[in-house]
Design an enzyme around this catalytic site. Sequence first.
Site, PDB file in Angstrom:
ATOM      1  N   ASP A  51      44.551  44.060  45.015  1.00  0.00           N
ATOM      2  CA  ASP A  51      45.219  42.767  45.420  1.00  0.00           C
ATOM      3  C   ASP A  51      46.164  42.532  44.179  1.00  0.00           C
ATOM      4  O   ASP A  51      45.204  42.603  42.940  1.00  0.00           O
ATOM      5  CB  ASP A  51      44.358  41.583  46.192  1.00  0.00           C
ATOM      6  CG  ASP A  51      43.824  42.130  48.079  1.00  0.00           C
ATOM      7  OD1 ASP A  51      44.396  43.157  48.000  1.00  0.00           O
ATOM      8  OD2 ASP A  51      42.608  41.213  47.933  1.00  0.00           O
ATOM      9  N   PRO A  52      47.261  41.676  44.488  1.00  0.00           N
ATOM     10  CA  PRO A  52      47.559  40.832  43.451  1.00  0.00           C
ATOM     11  C   PRO A  52      46.932  40.398  42.233  1.00  0.00           C
ATOM     12  O   PRO A  52      46.932  40.389  40.913  1.00  0.00           O
ATOM     13  CB  PRO A  52      48.713  40.177  43.229  1.00  0.00           C
ATOM     14  CG  PRO A  52      49.169  40.615  45.031  1.00  0.00           C
ATOM     15  CD  PRO A  52      47.776  41.334  45.460  1.00  0.00           C
TER      16      PRO A  52
END
Length: 288
Positions: free
Chosen positions: A52-53
Amino acid sequence: MRPSPDERTPEELLSFGVVNLDKPPGPSAHQVAGWMRDHAGQERAAHSGTLDPKVTGCLPTLLGTGVRLAQVFDDAVKEYVAVLELHGRTPTDLDSFVAEFEGDIYQKPPRKSAVARRLRVREIHDLAVIETGERRALLRVRCESGTYIRKLCHDIGLALGTGAHMGDLRRTATATFDDTTLATMHEFHDAVTEWREHGDETWLREVVQPAERVLRDVPRVTVAESAVPEIAEGAPVYAPGVLDSETSEKETFVACYAPNGSVVCIGTLVGDPAATSGPVVELERVLV
């Protein structure tokens, strides 16, 4: 056939290489791979598993035709360090609660995930409490690929009765890559720039490794140089072309190398490497 991994030019290294990238917070894993592809001057790049970012850490990224090895990461064991944010005081017996989650667990992917939300089993190989505070704990998780650490933290909170969610998350290992040899995006950029503008390839060779590094734990089959052209055209590896093999167990995933140490293909052992005839390795990917 490629030169030996130790004798490749910087161009050859970038066209069949891997970077043990320390993913920064902010961009997605896909965005990071795209940036590295462009800066390396390659048509393709592939990361070793979605992050995930906001998540940081170990994201081995394959460059050029090295992307053909991406499947090696599909079932790779991952390791993380996660902050467990508790919604109540940290219990004194947190270790015993956490230990209950080792082994097989049931998980349904979160609503925001890119996969179908079906109940599935994932294995937690090791789960340990590293440090605790009043309302938080630092966990080390070693788990099967595809495990959702966010969901694991939520379920631990339910079991404790306090509720909990995941705070910061960092991946510390993927397969045989760990956080002791990471390179940042800035280091990759500077290493490539130093070589292109000043001809100094020293740093580049520290940051970019030959793609064969991905296969460190995969059993090796050595094939004769004369067999490489036929393998490159998609023919199976036949017994007369086998010089040596680290395994004789059928259905084993193997990597086939030329005598100079350059990988030729990956596939499945289907015959006896010591035989005098018949196929020995069925191909999955040709790498030359």
